[in-house]
Design an enzyme around this catalytic site. Structure first.
Site, mmCIF file in Angstrom:
data_model
loop_
_atom_site.group_PDB
_atom_site.id
_atom_site.type_symbol
_atom_site.label_atom_id
_atom_site.label_comp_id
_atom_site.label_asym_id
_atom_site.label_seq_id
_atom_site.Cartn_x
_atom_site.Cartn_y
_atom_site.Cartn_z
ATOM 1 N N LYS A 68 -0.376 -3.706 9.417
ATOM 2 C CA LYS A 68 1.135 -3.499 8.356
ATOM 3 C C LYS A 68 0.516 -2.075 8.551
ATOM 4 O O LYS A 68 -1.012 -1.543 8.169
ATOM 5 C CB LYS A 68 1.186 -4.407 7.385
ATOM 6 C CG LYS A 68 2.443 -3.256 6.587
ATOM 7 C CD LYS A 68 2.658 -4.346 5.166
ATOM 8 C CE LYS A 68 3.680 -3.875 4.868
ATOM 9 N NZ LYS A 68 3.864 -4.769 3.409
ATOM 10 N N SER A 143 8.852 -7.184 2.800
ATOM 11 C CA SER A 143 7.913 -5.600 3.924
ATOM 12 C C SER A 143 7.441 -6.028 4.965
ATOM 13 O O SER A 143 7.458 -5.097 6.442
ATOM 14 C CB SER A 143 8.098 -4.700 2.369
ATOM 15 O OG SER A 143 6.176 -4.728 2.306
ATOM 16 N N SER A 167 6.281 -10.055 0.153
ATOM 17 C CA SER A 167 5.897 -9.765 1.295
ATOM 18 C C SER A 167 6.094 -10.140 2.620
ATOM 19 O O SER A 167 5.986 -9.316 3.866
ATOM 20 C CB SER A 167 5.671 -7.943 1.258
ATOM 21 O OG SER A 167 7.571 -7.682 0.458
#
Lengths: 473, 98
Positions: A68, A143, A167
């Site tokens: 990420k 997310s 997330s």
């Protein structure tokens, strides 16, 4: 064996590398070719071809990793989905990324996310939304949406995400893959660009439960650079559980009744039936304060974010906008131009909740509610081994359908936020389809019970036999 | 208890504390959005929290500090490499008094 090593799970590839049947450099090059197939806006950076990293003889077998955006990676853009950090190349690498590379999972690519991990749809990314590989008109969740899509679409064998209020678990559910939010403190947060420090935790997004266990086993550490890290009480083993004899699963009505879409509810009920067939006892398990978790979360997380994001001031790194009217004007102009609307909204909300005269009424109360939620879980785990719920109340929703109303977006997280506030581990596994889209099944356990919930997840996964081929490019 | 509607001056005050420039349209929009969110989160005021201790961190951490031993750190060039404005010696900022 298929001739295409990218058709294998990460654990299978790692085993072949270790037995000498697969060359780790060839595997890396093959995955680079897969990463180039990204048409979902999932990847923010891809390693250069021909620059396959030095091979390490570790338990992860050279199987490369998608990471990420918000993890600092030395010399590689680490932007946390924000314009204020556009092009930022950190001078150091996050502890967990470094540890995984040493264990044999080199960096393959980085993945887009909601800005500073604030969002449930990946539409809050400054570099464009990420699209769901099952249906490009829908969101992948957030997310960690880019990481979920990278794994679901077969652009990467496994990925690293972070979970603050859901997330990892929610995008895993919406993309038909496995996502594990570990116990708070088991993984170092050093080098993760912070959102809400008492909640943020790194975890794996993977093709199956075995891959999640393997990756997580190499993530846990007490890190001298993160005073809140405690490591883990036990080593993580690869799950082999096939039945659920003697296991008590608790179902909280508060998180599995009202507000769950009928199609999601149907696959949830089917999975409970499977659990019973595998020998589990399914019992009701009240979490009376869970309906207040979202309220507490949307005070605590913005409060912590407003404090953490004070560091983006246009001085040491990132973008600067200087209207030429002094230092204070530079701060305010830089932050207004660099942060997107959702980040600005949460900074405002958090600043308000922490401001003089409101601290006790908002942040203080929210922290007390957090205590009640934690007590609910303690009492629940006295009567059951794990708590199960749908991961998300809905399947992947259409792009743009919730952006106009921030509150409706926040409500997407109501099944995942209670576990985050309690700091306990929870895993999402794909458990069927509704309206042609995957649904997710969440299994939560007491703190440091990852081996237990991975085992339960493995038994259910073996029975469900979810077909994820529909998302692969 | 219904959350009060935030007014303009409060939004401007919070934006000032947060060091965020908001234009006129944003001030109005923020007042409405924050009021809506606060209205929802205020539901926790229904709970009896008398005698309940606050939780700051869910898992008891030892809060252990590492030994106070000098170690390697970033070089000056590394520390300045991503600065928006630098003279090669330090970070350059506009005058606080301007």
């Amino acid at each position: 064996m298929s001739n295409d090593p990218t058709a294998l799970t990460a654990a299978s590839s790692a085993a072949l590398v270790k037995s000498g049947e697969l060359d780790a450099s060839d595997l890396f090059e093959a995955w680079l070719g897969r990463a180039e197939l990204d048409t979902f806006g999932a990847l923010s950076w891809i390693a250069q071809a021909g620059e396959s990293p030095e091979q390490v003889d570790g338990p992860l077998g050279g199987v490369p990793l998608a990471v990420k955006d918000l993890f600092c990676t030395e010399g590689v853009p680490s932007q946390s989905g924000s314009k204020i950090l556009e092009g930022y190349k950190p001078p150091y690498t996050a502890s967990v990324v470094e540890a995984l590379a040493k264990s044999g999972a080199p960096l393959l690519c980085k993945t887009h996310q909601d800005e500073f991990a604030m969002g449930s749809s990946n539409e809050n990314c400054a570099f464009g939304p990420v699209l769901n590989p099952w249906d490009k008109s829908r969101v992948p969740g957030g997310s960690s949406g880019g990481s979920a899509v990278a794994v679901a679409a077969g652009l990467a064998p496994w990925a690293l995400g972070t979970d603050t209020g859901g997330s990892i678990r929610q995008p895993a559910a919406l993309c038909g893959i496995v996502g594990l939010k570990p116990t708070y403190g088991s993984v170092s947060r050093y080098g993760m660009i912070a959102f809400a420090s008492s909640l943020d935790q790194a975890g794996p997004l993977t093709q199956d439960v075995t891959d999640a266990a393997l990756l997580f086993s190499q993530m846990i550490a007490r890190d001298p650079r993160d005073a809140t890290s405690v490591g883990h009480q036990e080593s993580i083993h690869l799950p082999d559980r096939r039945d659920l004899t003697g296991v008590r699963l608790g179902v909280p009505e508060e998180l599995s009744g009202d507000g769950i879409e009928p199609g999601v509810r149907a696959t949830f009920e089917e999975t409970l039936e499977r659990a019973r067939e595998l020998g589990a006892e399914v019992v009701p398990c009240p979490l009376p304060h869970a309906p207040h978790a979202l309220s507490a979360y949307y005070l605590i997380a913005p409060a912590e974010c407003s404090s953490n994001l004070a560091r983006f001031d246009g001085v040491r790194y990132g973008q600067r906008v200087d209207p030429g009217d002094g230092l204070d004007a530079m701060y305010s102009a830089t932050r207004a131009a660099g942060f997107g609307p959702e980040v600005r909204r949460r900074i405002m909300l958090g600043t308000y909740a922490l401001s003089s005269g409101y601290y006790d009424a908002y942040y203080g109360r929210a922290q007390r509610v957090r205590t009640l939620i934690q007590r609910d879980f303690d009492e629940a785990f006295a009567n059951c081994d794990a708590i199960v719920t749908p991961t998300s109340s809905s399947v992947a929703f259409p792009l743009g359908s919730r952006t106009a109303d921030p509150l409706s977006m926040y409500l997407s997280d109501f099944c995942t936020v209670p576990m985050s506030l309690a700091g306990i581990p929870a895993i999402s596994i794909p458990n069927g389809m509704s309206e042609g889209l995957p649904t997710g099944f969440q299994i939560a356990g007491p703190a440091f019970a990852e081996n237990s919930i991975l085992g339960i997840a493995h038994a259910l996964e073996s029975s469900i036999q979810f077909d994820r081929s529909g998302a692969r490019v | 208890m219904i959350a009060k509607m935030l007014d303009r001056s409060e939004v401007i005050h919070i934006a000032r504390l947060a060091r965020l420039n908001l234009d006129e349209g944003e001030i109005e929009r923020t007042a409405i959005e924050l009021s809506g969110i606060l209205d929802h989160v205020e539901r926790i005021s229904e709970l009896d929290l008398e005698g309940v201790e606050p939780t700051a961190h869910a898992v008891a951490t030892r809060g252990e500090l590492r030994p106070d031993i000098q170690g390697a750190s970033l070089s000056r060039d590394q520390a300045l490499a991503e600065a928006p404005v630098t003279d090669g010696v330090g970070f350059i900022v506009p005058s606080p008094g301007a």
